[in-house]
Design an enzyme around this catalytic site. Structure first.
Site, PDB file in Angstrom:
ATOM      1  N   LYS A  46       6.309 -11.928   3.346  1.00 50.36           N
ATOM      2  CA  LYS A  46       6.234 -11.138   2.119  1.00 50.36           C
ATOM      3  C   LYS A  46       6.829  -9.739   2.291  1.00 50.36           C
ATOM      4  CE  LYS A  46       2.214  -9.387   1.284  1.00 50.36           C
ATOM      5  NZ  LYS A  46       2.403  -7.922   1.385  1.00 50.36           N
ATOM      6  N   THR A  47       6.435  -9.048   3.362  1.00 49.23           N
ATOM      7  CA  THR A  47       6.915  -7.682   3.561  1.00 49.23           C
ATOM      8  C   THR A  47       8.421  -7.655   3.747  1.00 49.23           C
ATOM      9  OG1 THR A  47       4.801  -7.103   4.595  1.00 49.23           O
ATOM     10  CG2 THR A  47       6.638  -5.602   4.955  1.00 49.23           C
ATOM     11  N   ASP A 227       3.123  -4.722  -4.876  1.00 51.02           N
ATOM     12  CA  ASP A 227       2.716  -5.516  -3.719  1.00 51.02           C
ATOM     13  C   ASP A 227       1.233  -5.875  -3.832  1.00 51.02           C
ATOM     14  OD1 ASP A 227       2.768  -6.769  -1.262  1.00 51.02           O
ATOM     15  OD2 ASP A 227       2.600  -4.914  -0.110  1.00 51.02           O
ATOM     16  N   GLU A 228       0.811  -6.956  -3.154  1.00 50.17           N
ATOM     17  CA  GLU A 228      -0.589  -7.405  -3.150  1.00 50.17           C
ATOM     18  C   GLU A 228      -1.132  -7.482  -4.579  1.00 50.17           C
ATOM     19  OE1 GLU A 228      -1.835  -8.583  -0.598  1.00 50.17           O
ATOM     20  OE2 GLU A 228      -1.097  -7.560   1.191  1.00 50.17           O
ATOM     21  N   GLN A 262      -5.383 -15.521  -1.489  1.00 47.60           N
ATOM     22  CA  GLN A 262      -5.864 -14.453  -0.612  1.00 47.60           C
ATOM     23  C   GLN A 262      -6.538 -13.329  -1.395  1.00 47.60           C
ATOM     24  OE1 GLN A 262      -3.393 -13.545   3.022  1.00 47.60           O
ATOM     25  NE2 GLN A 262      -1.806 -14.584   1.833  1.00 47.60           N
ATOM     26  N   ARG A 628      -5.115 -16.431   9.948  1.00 41.13           N
ATOM     27  CA  ARG A 628      -4.806 -15.323  10.881  1.00 41.13           C
ATOM     28  C   ARG A 628      -4.320 -15.870  12.224  1.00 41.13           C
ATOM     29  NH1 ARG A 628      -3.402 -12.568   7.485  1.00 41.13           N
ATOM     30  NH2 ARG A 628      -3.828 -14.417   6.247  1.00 41.13           N
TER      31      ARG A 628
END
Length: 693
Positions: A46-47, A227-228, A262, A628
């Site tokens: 994503k980043t 973002d997010e 998420q 994770r």
């Protein structure tokens, strides 16, 4: 497909600057016009997509000043800016990469006079806000001592941001607090001050009341990225929607990036339903799914997919990995939290030896910070360095440090640091002036603080009564603690610590410190009980040949020392809550406490609002924990667990039964039970415990 996309895919084929991107990533980077919804699965890059997209905009000639990127933390904004600089080699003087609140503040610095404020307004922090609320209670003839001002502040925040409406019963309105809220708002205006919520609600007021101001910022921010996005709340969504300006084709150049799977912050107002609202409010939005995971093995992703598929309110997606199958997930069923901690610590030590891993390669995830104690104890016993994130280390909690400080001063009277900590804890009338005078006396005589105390104690001056009582207390405690266990009739160390706690009446101290919330006092006192129990376990260890004060303090020193990173390559084990782990990844992950009542957490289920299904949010949290892990994943579910002074029977988390059985192997007393059939039998037991067939 746009001309931009055709050009960039050709560049991709020629080996140009975007060759690091896969197909969906390339599409996300190159689709610049119109509304875009990017569903970015865990570990899907994503980043990278966001930074490449902004760099691509700049390459295409879009002015920096026309781009607005909104994120949630200053750290994320700084990281994003750094990566864009590295990609473009440009100075980003006019590019705005900001948190929502920082951008709202920027608008208010320019426009707040329109709302009747002066430009030199103040921003109240939590302390300032709490004091103002207390003052407003007094103005409304309500005694502030009888009100939980923090909870009242949360109510005011919810009212201001539209999350809550006043409940009018008999005309009183939330026990009469509506008039306090009005007084609070009026006082902010009088003091030319804003609270944190105002940094978004006032820009919204500006945009809705003054179309010319809204148009000014719409023309300035022609390309918006968020973002997010799954973590945005109602106010942030309204703010973004008002900023988005239609272009000549009637479309808004707004791109939001998020993953509904998420979304784990509903307790602070986040609403993943904003993803559905975006599709409604921006018709014709291009939806792009990033489903290739670059982090985890196929085994881990299949497990995560199997769990999250049980949520009904979600975008359909299925993560996949090019890393290959990977090892089975190990599921352990230790007897209690002590055995669970031993399992985690010994497995870490074993993997380090077998696979040459560093401590920093391990992440140990817990649902709540109260679960750290037994794991920290096990790490301490095996000299495993670690850091605690998302909360406070058990041994760094104030109540624990207070008791340990007493033990350190008993063992070494010349320990000034710990002596200063306990000299007026609990409060005994030795104030700052007295301490300053004692420090000056010690300095003149080039002696420890204890020597200065002793001089005053011996002098029998009229000012030494409180000091006399403290010194007499310490003399008594020394006589009790420094008697060896080998002497008949002497107490064990754990019994002596209990004597210490009772003798200084630490419980009454906690009650006085938290007079408005005895629940906190009880919780902190329970932590001291845990400390005493841990000392008792240590004493009873058959390999412990000297269970006395000095060896115990040496042991504690290993856990409380601050030695930096030491061996930078090896680092420290990461012990953290699942919430704190979001956005991070580790080669090896342990998920501790996978039991019903913890995952899902009972309190979260009971306190859940009607806006979101609390079980589904808890499942998303478990999904975040699973994803994770990069290479290896261990999950433990205890058969029994201590809750305060009681030991309760536990049953496995229902989420474990949602992992496809062929992906796991069961762990039994250091012997791995592998094979699909045996794993199925193990999961059959789990399913039976929930009445499943």
């Amino acid at each position: 497909m746009s001309a931009f996309q055709n050009e960039d895919q050709e560049e991709h084929r020629r080996g140009g600057g975007l060759t690091e991107l896969n197909g969906p990533q390339l599409k996300a980077v190159s689709t610049l016009e119109g509304p875009v919804l990017i569903i970015a699965g865990a570990g899907s890059g994503k980043t990278r997509v966001i930074t490449y997209r902004i760099a691509h905009m700049l390459k295409k000639g879009i002015p920096q000043s026309a781009i607005l990127a909104l994120t949630f933390t200053n750290k994320a904004a700084r990281e994003m800016e750094k990566r864009i600089k590295e990609l473009t080699g440009k100075k980003l003087q006019s590019l705005t990469i900001s948190t929502f609140h920082a951008f709202g503040l920027k608008i208010l610095r320019e426009e707040i006079e329109t709302l009747g404020y002066r430009k030199n307004f103040s921003i109240y922090d939590e302390t300032d806000r709490g004091q103002l609320i207390r003052d407003c209670l007094r103005e409304c003839r309500i005694a502030p001592d009888g009100v939980d001002t923090y909870s009242l502040g949360q109510l005011f925040s919810n009212i201001k941001t539209g999350r809550t409406l006043w409940i009018h019963e008999g005309g009183s309105g939330d026990d009469g607090f509506e008039k306090v809220y009005q007084e609070y708002q009026s006082s902010l205006r009088v003091f030319n001050a804003l609270d944190f919520d105002d940094l978004l609600t006032l820009p919204i007021t500006l945009f809705e009341t003054y179309p010319e101001i809204r148009e000014k910022y719409q023309k300035r921010c022609r390309y918006i990225m968020v973002d997010e996005f799954q973590d945005t709340n109602y106010t942030q969504y309204r703010f973004m929607k008002l900023l988005a300006s239609p272009n000549s084709e009637g479309k808004c150049n707004v791109c939001v990036v998020g993953d509904d799977d998420q979304s784990i912050y509903s307790w602070r107002g986040a609403d993943y339903g904003n993803i559905l609202a975006f599709e409604k409010d921006f018709p014709g939005a291009e939806e792009i799914k990033l489903e290739q995971n670059y982090r985890s093995t196929t085994t881990i992703l299949e497990a995560a997919n199997g769990v999250i598929a049980h949520n009904t309110s979600r975008k359909d997606k299925k993560l996949w990995s090019g890393k290959g199958g990977g090892r089975p997930i190990v599921l352990a069923g230790p007897e209690n939290e002590s055995d669970e901690a031993d399992f985690i610590a010994s497995t870490i030590k074993g993997l380090m030896m077998e696979e040459r891993l560093g401590y920093g390669d391990f992440g140990v995830l817990i649902r709540t910070n109260s679960m750290t104690r037994s794991i920290e104890e096990a790490f301490l016993e095996r000299n495993i360095p670690y850091r605690v994130s998302g909360g406070t280390s058990f041994f760094q909690r104030k109540e624990i440090k207070d008791i340990i400080s007493y033990l350190r001063v008993i063992a070494n009277s010349n320990d000034d640091v710990n002596l200063l900590r306990i000299i007026n804890t609990p409060r005994r009338g030795i104030g700052k002036t007295t301490i300053a005078n004692l420090s000056e006396l010690a300095k003149r005589n080039h002696s420890p603080l204890w020597d200065a105390l002793n001089r005053v104690h011996i002098s029998q001056t009229q000012h030494s009564k409180d000091i006399d009582e403290f010194m007499n207390l310490m003399d008594f405690l020394k006589s009790e603690f420094l008697v060896g266990k080998e002497i008949p009739g002497s107490w064990a160390l754990s019994q002596k610590v209990r004597l210490l706690v009772d003798h200084i009446d630490y419980w009454s101290y906690l009650v006085s410190e938290y007079s408005k919330n005895e629940k906190i006092a009880r919780w902190k006192f329970a932590n001291i009980e845990y400390l005493i129990q841990s000392i008792e376990y240590w004493e009873k260890d058959p390999d412990n040949f000297d269970p006395t004060l000095y060896p115990y303090l040496n042991r504690i020193s290993l856990i409380t020392r601050d030695d930096g990173e030491g061996d930078a390559d090896r680092g420290k084990v990461n012990l953290m809550t699942i919430h704190a782990a979001k956005g991070l990844e580790f080669p090896v992950v342990f998920i501790a406490g996978a039991e019903d009542g913890i995952m899902p957490h009972t309190r979260s289920i009971e306190d859940g609002s009607g806006e979101t299904d609390p079980v589904e949010e808890e499942r998303r949290l478990f999904y975040v924990a699973l994803t994770r892990a990069r290479d290896k994943l261990f999950i433990s579910s205890c058969k029994k667990r201590r809750r305060l002074k009681d030991v309760i029977d536990c049953v496995p988390s229902p989420f474990l039964a949602e992992i496809p059985p062929h992906l796991v192997e069961a762990w039994e007393e250091e012997k791995a039970v592998s094979g699909e059939e045996e794993a199925r039998d193990y999961f059959a037991l789990i399913k039976n415990s929930f009445g499943k067939t």
